[in-house]
Each structure stands twice: as C-alpha cells, then as structure tokens.
Motif scaffolding. Structure first.
Motif, PDB file in Angstrom:
ATOM      1  N   LYS A  36     -14.130  -6.108 -22.516  1.00 16.85           N
ATOM      2  CA  LYS A  36     -13.630  -7.157 -21.615  1.00 16.85           C
ATOM      3  C   LYS A  36     -12.136  -6.971 -21.341  1.00 16.85           C
ATOM      4  CE  LYS A  36     -17.026 -10.573 -23.053  1.00 16.85           C
ATOM      5  NZ  LYS A  36     -17.272 -11.939 -23.518  1.00 16.85           N
ATOM      6  N   ASP A  51     -11.018  -5.568 -17.867  1.00 23.29           N
ATOM      7  CA  ASP A  51     -10.844  -6.469 -16.714  1.00 23.29           C
ATOM      8  C   ASP A  51      -9.504  -7.199 -16.783  1.00 23.29           C
ATOM      9  OD1 ASP A  51     -13.701  -6.846 -15.232  1.00 23.29           O
ATOM     10  OD2 ASP A  51     -13.913  -6.330 -17.337  1.00 23.29           O
ATOM     11  N   TYR A  87      -6.749  -4.767 -15.908  1.00 25.38           N
ATOM     12  CA  TYR A  87      -6.757  -4.475 -14.482  1.00 25.38           C
ATOM     13  C   TYR A  87      -6.139  -5.628 -13.698  1.00 25.38           C
ATOM     14  CZ  TYR A  87      -8.484  -3.028  -9.905  1.00 25.38           C
ATOM     15  OH  TYR A  87      -8.566  -2.643  -8.594  1.00 25.38           O
ATOM     16  N   PHE A  88      -6.531  -6.855 -14.078  1.00 25.37           N
ATOM     17  CA  PHE A  88      -5.999  -8.012 -13.353  1.00 25.37           C
ATOM     18  C   PHE A  88      -4.475  -8.078 -13.495  1.00 25.37           C
ATOM     19  CE2 PHE A  88      -4.628 -12.266 -12.517  1.00 25.37           C
ATOM     20  CZ  PHE A  88      -5.332 -12.588 -11.366  1.00 25.37           C
ATOM     21  N   ASP A  94      -9.232 -15.913  -8.062  1.00 19.61           N
ATOM     22  CA  ASP A  94      -9.642 -14.569  -8.512  1.00 19.61           C
ATOM     23  C   ASP A  94      -9.560 -14.457 -10.029  1.00 19.61           C
ATOM     24  OD1 ASP A  94      -9.861 -13.986  -5.894  1.00 19.61           O
ATOM     25  OD2 ASP A  94      -8.080 -12.709  -5.762  1.00 19.61           O
ATOM     26  N   MET A 129     -12.684 -13.804 -12.437  1.00 22.85           N
ATOM     27  CA  MET A 129     -12.695 -12.640 -13.328  1.00 22.85           C
ATOM     28  C   MET A 129     -12.992 -13.091 -14.761  1.00 22.85           C
ATOM     29  SD  MET A 129     -10.704 -11.044 -15.824  1.00 22.85           S
ATOM     30  CE  MET A 129      -9.019 -11.579 -15.650  1.00 22.85           C
ATOM     31  N   ARG A 154     -16.588 -14.043 -15.185  1.00 22.49           N
ATOM     32  CA  ARG A 154     -17.456 -12.862 -15.222  1.00 22.49           C
ATOM     33  C   ARG A 154     -17.526 -12.271 -16.630  1.00 22.49           C
ATOM     34  NH1 ARG A 154     -14.937 -10.325 -11.267  1.00 22.49           N
ATOM     35  NH2 ARG A 154     -13.913  -8.812 -12.613  1.00 22.49           N
ATOM     36  N   ILE A 155     -16.422 -12.323 -17.353  1.00 21.32           N
ATOM     37  CA  ILE A 155     -16.448 -11.751 -18.709  1.00 21.32           C
ATOM     38  C   ILE A 155     -16.607 -12.869 -19.763  1.00 21.32           C
ATOM     39  CG2 ILE A 155     -15.228  -9.625 -18.100  1.00 21.32           C
ATOM     40  CD1 ILE A 155     -12.659 -10.846 -19.206  1.00 21.32           C
ATOM     41  N   SER A 161      -5.864   0.035 -23.190  1.00 24.54           N
ATOM     42  CA  SER A 161      -7.031   0.089 -22.304  1.00 24.54           C
ATOM     43  C   SER A 161      -7.800   1.401 -22.516  1.00 24.54           C
ATOM     44  CB  SER A 161      -6.658  -0.158 -20.852  1.00 24.54           C
ATOM     45  OG  SER A 161      -6.008   0.929 -20.324  1.00 24.54           O
TER      46      SER A 161
END
Ligand code: SRM
Ligand code: SF4
Length: 569
Positions: free
Chosen positions: A94, A97, A100-101, A131, A135, A138-139, A379
């Motif tokens: 997770k 994400d 990335y955000f 957003d 996000m 979603r996780i 990451s």
C-alpha cells in the motif's frame, strides 16, 4: 464538585467550536459547496474547522506568507492530511500508492511520519482532495477522526512481534479505534461520492457535538513505553497470563500542552484508575469517553481535556461515574513496569522467525536528498516486500515480517539507498515536531533545526567521552508540545523565532515531566548551558546514571511531583 455526579450545565458561554459542531449536520457543514468554489484554494467559515474531523488541516506556507502578502496574493493555501492508522501498521504494498500520491500531487513531494504512528501529506491543493481520499479508500485506509474533537489515531507498542501478545495488543488498538470512530456518513458522502445513506446520523458514543476536545488513546505492552503513554488521555496497559492478554490496567488524563504564561494550563501524566478484564475493556473505553464527553469543559478549550476534567471533579468522582456507566467496578491495578521508550534499530528476529528491520528516519520526514534516497529506497523495498511497514511513535519505520529469503535483498536495497547508517545513540533518541513552514502555530523552528542542533550536541558528548551514551532530546516549536518535549531529558519549547525555553529532567521511561531550567534563550545559549551540564554529568554521575536523573539528583532543577503546582513554581 458535583456530589450527585450529574452533568454540570455550563454557566459560561459555550465556545464557538461547540456552535460549529452543533450546526454542522454531523460534520457536513457546507464543505461540498466550498469544494466547488474555484476562486480560492481555502475553505470558508466553519468548514475550516470541520474538515479537521475528516483528517485535514488548512495551512499556508509560512516561508511564502510575506512575499504573497506583498504581492497581494491569497496565502499559499494547501491542506495537510493525516491518515488513520491504528498501531501504525500498513501493508508494504500500500505504501506504493502513498509514495506515488506524495510525488505527484503534493507541493512538497514528501511523506511525514508522525509521532502518533501514522503519516501526513503536506501541501495538497483543494482540487486534489477527493483524489487523496479515493486513493486511501482504494487501499482500505481513511483519514477519518485523525484531528479535532474525537478519539485520535490509537497508538500501540510497535516493536516487532516478540510474542503473540504484540499481535493481540494491536488487535485491541484497532478495536478501540473502530469503537470510538464517528458514525456520521459525511466522510463517505463528501469525499467518496457515496450517496446520502441516512439523513439522521446517530453518534451514540461521541454525541452530536462530539467531544469537548481532542482525545488520545494507547495500548501498551510493558516493558516498552515506546508510545509515551503518560502523554495520553486513556491508556490500556496489557496484563498477560499464560501468553495471552487477560486484561488491562487503565491510566487516564495525560497531556503535555500548556500556554506560555498561563498558569491555568499545565502538563499532566496519565494516572492509574484500575484494572479491567478483556471482557469489559470496550465497555470501559466507552464509559471513559462518554464521561469526558459529558463532564469536559465546553466553555474553555484550553481547559477542556480530560486532565482538567479530572482536576475539577477529582479522579475518584470520575472513576465512580465511569463505573456507574459501565455497571462494573474497576479492580486494583496489577503490577507492571517499564524499561525503555526508544526503538531498537537494525534487524530483529521475531517468534515466527520473520525478520524485522527498524530504520531511523530523522524527524519522520521521508524524502530524497544528497545523502539518502529515503523515499525511493522505501518504495523500492515496498515493491518486493510482502509484509508490513510499521510506523513507530518515535517517527521511525520498521520493515516487518520479512521472510528469511528476502532479508539479504532488502538489506542490499536499504544499504544502497543510504537507509542504514551509523547514527549516534543521541540522534536515534531525538525527535522534533513539524513546526515551520507548514504549522500555523509554530513560534520557533523545530524539524529544520534539530539535525544541526544534534550534531553540535554530539560534538559536546564526544569531547566529554560520552559518544556511546544517549540523552533523550526533543524539540517542539511551541508549547502545544507536539514533539513531546516535556517528557524528554532535554526538551526545547519554542518561544519566538530563534528562542526557546529549556526544560530538563525527564526520565528514560517517560514517567517524569521535565522542569524549566532557562527561559527564552537562543540556540547558542542553550548549547553553552548544556555543555556545562553534560560535562558535570560525565564527571559526577553515579555508574550509568541517566542525564535526566542526574540533574534531578544534583538539584539542578526541582523534580516535578504534582505538575499542577510544580510546573509553574
Ligand atoms: Fe500536535 C496541533 C502536528 C502530536 C499537541 N499538531 C497540531 C497541528 C495540527 C497544528 C494546528 O493545530 O494547526 C500541527 C500540524 C503541523 C504540521 O504542519 O504538520 C501538529 N502533532 C503534530 C505532529 C505531526 C507532530 C510530529 O512531528 O509528529 C503529531 C501528529 C500526531 C498524529 O499523528 O495524530 C502531533 N500534538 C502531538 C502530541 C504528541 C502526542 O500526541 O503524543 C501532542 C502533545 C500531547 C498532547 O496532546 O497533550 C500534540 N498538537 C498538540 C496541540 C495541543 C493540544 C492541547 O491539548 O492543548 C495542538 C493545538 C491544538 O490542538 O489546539 C496541536
Ligand atoms: Fe506546530 Fe507547535 Fe505542534 Fe510544533 S508543537 S507542530 S509548532 S503546534
């Protein structure tokens, strides 16, 4: 004191925060309308405060304030978002994400680990807010109730699992977090575009106007007090028998903030209430929260936290009310003791034969710089790691549940990205709050000054032959004390730009409040005073005596026994 233990009707006017909550239609306000307003990057009126219940703070970059003011521009408004992450545990996958955000959608491109085991994004523009919530959803995460007058992110001993007890404790942290969450559907409606499910939201525990003030909870497995339980409103100390948690000692009423010069505010350590069995744990959690909900002062936010409620009513009355609501009595406190607060760095094997790697993150700030590719490295690890990341209450991260066959690979990445370094014990035990440029309440630098400050202290320690030793050093940019400076052996609290109050004399396990030593001095002056004290300590300490204990024994500062009186006198 109210002898019948009835709810006291306030004689004074309720704070504006109470009006905002009451009129908010269960935390909705007009946030939806504000989101559509493209003229400003900020939220208007009550929404400024209401978005906090949804885990966001409106901020502006204070480094840019003057320049933008001169250019007649709106301040550089952007939101800070704080995720809800009970116990600090998150699946490594997770993290990708989240990383990335932060890179793509925030002004600073960083992730900030907090000392309440979660992470924050700083600098999200209003048009990116949906957003970020989508996000997170979603996780399977959210930012509900990580700010404002609710039970905040629940802390839990984060050391890698030495026993099944740690896993059980973590499950309790999750259960307590879930129990005390707001029920309002506003979060899902506003941020996740879920249709209005109900028009009559009910808040059976928190009530329509939520709590009088923020409320903080921990679940602790002795002998590690890495969560700094004494700074929290409600704490569950695990009592273990036959390798399972059979109940908890409950301590209540901790908190560290004060207002410079205002003697009606003071820090306080959480105090023992009694023992409860696991069967009754949630019942007691609910009863404590509803008692604070009904008895807490809603006319003065600086006196609204649990410690002030207890001070007004007495611990005994508060306890009786909790027992009345729970319809069960507390049992006497069971024996427990704490040995340490810090994280244990490097690799540790747990009882399931998984490996756990604790990495030091200076100030919890995750970003790439010339010396360390912290953000990229983490990451990279997340890409290949099937286990969890665990955020500690000391703003560090544990790569946890690593399989034997992945250990070397993960270590290689950690080394090549500069995540494993030789770091002094002093630095490992240091912490600061965020402060400038994002914190609107900052009076002095904290995060941006800590590293250099520690380098200078390292130099002093080295010259005194103490390079292997440690002192718990913490810095907060203002007396709200987010860096938990008042539980440090050396604590700095910002007064104004470049000036701090210097507090000394906290102990290693975090059960003693530090006392003011010098007021309103510069960093340079602080180092001069500390140089002399550290030198004395190196010569005169008895055996392995800690710095905080030394300054108390030598009478450099008076020990704080009852903070209500001793903190100011
Ligand atoms: Fe804190 C307010 C950051 C832990 C006491 N804290 C703030 C705000 C949100 C400023 C604001 O109200 O606008 C800061 C945001 C700065 C930024 O730009 O990110 C802020 N607090 C932090 C964090 C990120 C510090 C860190 O470096 O880790 C911590 C987030 C924890 C989390 O994930 O929930 C943080 N804050 C603490 C702690 C330590 C703890 O909880 O263990 C304390 C002292 C313990 C206590 O509560 O007494 C703390 N923060 C405060 C207070 C004073 C509350 C009070 O009782 O009066 C405020 C101001 C307020 O609430 O009015 C505050
Ligand atoms: Fe901001 Fe003060 Fe908290 Fe530091 S202690 S983050 S300056 S509110």
């Amino acid at each position: 004191m109210n002898k019948k233990n009835k709810i006291i009707e306030p004689i004074q006017k309720l704070t504006d925060a109470e009006r905002i909550k009451k009129n908010s239609n269960y935390l909705r306000g007009t946030i939806v309308e504000d989101l559509k307003n493209e003229i400003t990057n900020g939220f208007s009126g009550d929404n400024f405060s209401l978005i906090r219940f949804h885990g966001m703070y409106q901020q502006d970059d204070r480094d840019l304030r003057l320049e933008r003011h001169e250019q007649k521009l709106e301040p550089r408004y952007a939101m800070m978002l704080r995720c809800r992450l009970p116990g600090g545990v998150i699946k490594a996958k997770k993290w990708l994400d989240i990383d990335y955000f932060a890179s793509k959608n925030t002004l600073y491109g960083t992730i900030r680990l907090t000392n309440r085991q979660t992470f924050q994004f700083h600098g999200i523009l209003k048009n990116k807010l949906k957003d970020v919530h989508k996000m997170l959803h979603r996780i399977e995460l959210d930012s509900l109730a990580t700010a404002n007058d609710v039970n905040r992110n629940v802390l839990c001993t984060s050391n890698p699992m030495e026993s099944l007890i740690h896993k059980e404790a973590y499950e309790w942290a999750r259960k307590i977090s879930e129990l005390l969450l707001p029920h309002t559907k506003a979060y899902a409606e506003i941020w996740l575009d879920k249709k209005k499910v109900s028009t009559t939201d009910k808040e059976p525990i928190l009530g329509k106007t939520y709590l009088p003030r923020k409320f903080k909870t921990t679940v602790v497995v002795p002998p590690y007090n890495d969560v700094d339980l004494y700074a929290n409103d409600m704490n569950f100390i695990a009592i273990v028998k036959n390798q399972t948690i059979i109940g908890f000692n409950i301590l209540i009423g901790g908190g560290l903030s004060f207002i410079h010069g205002n003697k009606n505010t003071w820090p306080f350590l959480a105090t023992e209430m009694g023992y409860v069995s696991v069967k009754n744990t949630l019942l007691f959690a609910e009863s404590i929260v509803t008692t604070q909900r009904d008895w807490g002062d809603r006319t003065d936010r600086s006196n609204a936290k649990t410690r002030y409620t207890i001070n007004r009513f007495s611990l005994e009355s508060f306890k009786k009310e909790v027992e009345k609501r729970a319809k069960v009595s507390f049992k006497p406190i069971r024996p427990y003791h704490f040995l340490s607060r810090g994280d244990r760095f490097g690799w540790i094997k747990d009882i399931h034969n998984y490996w756990n790697l604790t990495l030091f993150i200076q100030n919890g700030r995750i970003y790439d710089n010339d010396n360390q590719l912290l953000k990229s490295g983490l990451s990279k690890i997340a890409e290949i790691h099937d286990g969890n990341f665990r955020i500690t209450s000391n703003q560090n991260i544990i790569i946890s549940e690593v399989l034997e066959q992945k250990k070397d690979k993960i270590e290689k990445i950690a080394l090549s990205y500069g995540l494993i370094n030789k770091i002094s014990n002093l630095r490992q035990n240091s912490m600061s709050c965020v402060s400038f440029p994002t914190c609107p309440l900052a009076m002095a630098e904290a995060e941006r000054m800590l590293s250099h400050f520690i380098s200078q202290l390292e130099d002093i320690m080295f010259k005194c032959g103490l390079e292997e030793e440690s002192i718990i050093v913490r810095v907060s940019g203002c007396p709200n004390g987010c860096g938990r400076s008042l539980l440090a052996e050396i604590g700095l609290i910002g007064k104004s730009l470049g000036r701090y109050n210097l507090y000394i004399g906290g102990n290693r396990i975090g059960s003693r409040i530090a006392k003011i030593y010098k007021e309103n001095i510069t960093e340079k002056e602080i180092l001069i005073y500390l140089k002399s004290l550290i030198k004395e300590w190196s010569i005169e300490r008895i055996k392995k005596e800690a710095f905080g204990d030394f300054v108390i024994r030598k009478g450099v500062v008076k020990e704080i026994i009852n903070p209500v009186y001793d903190f100011w006198n």
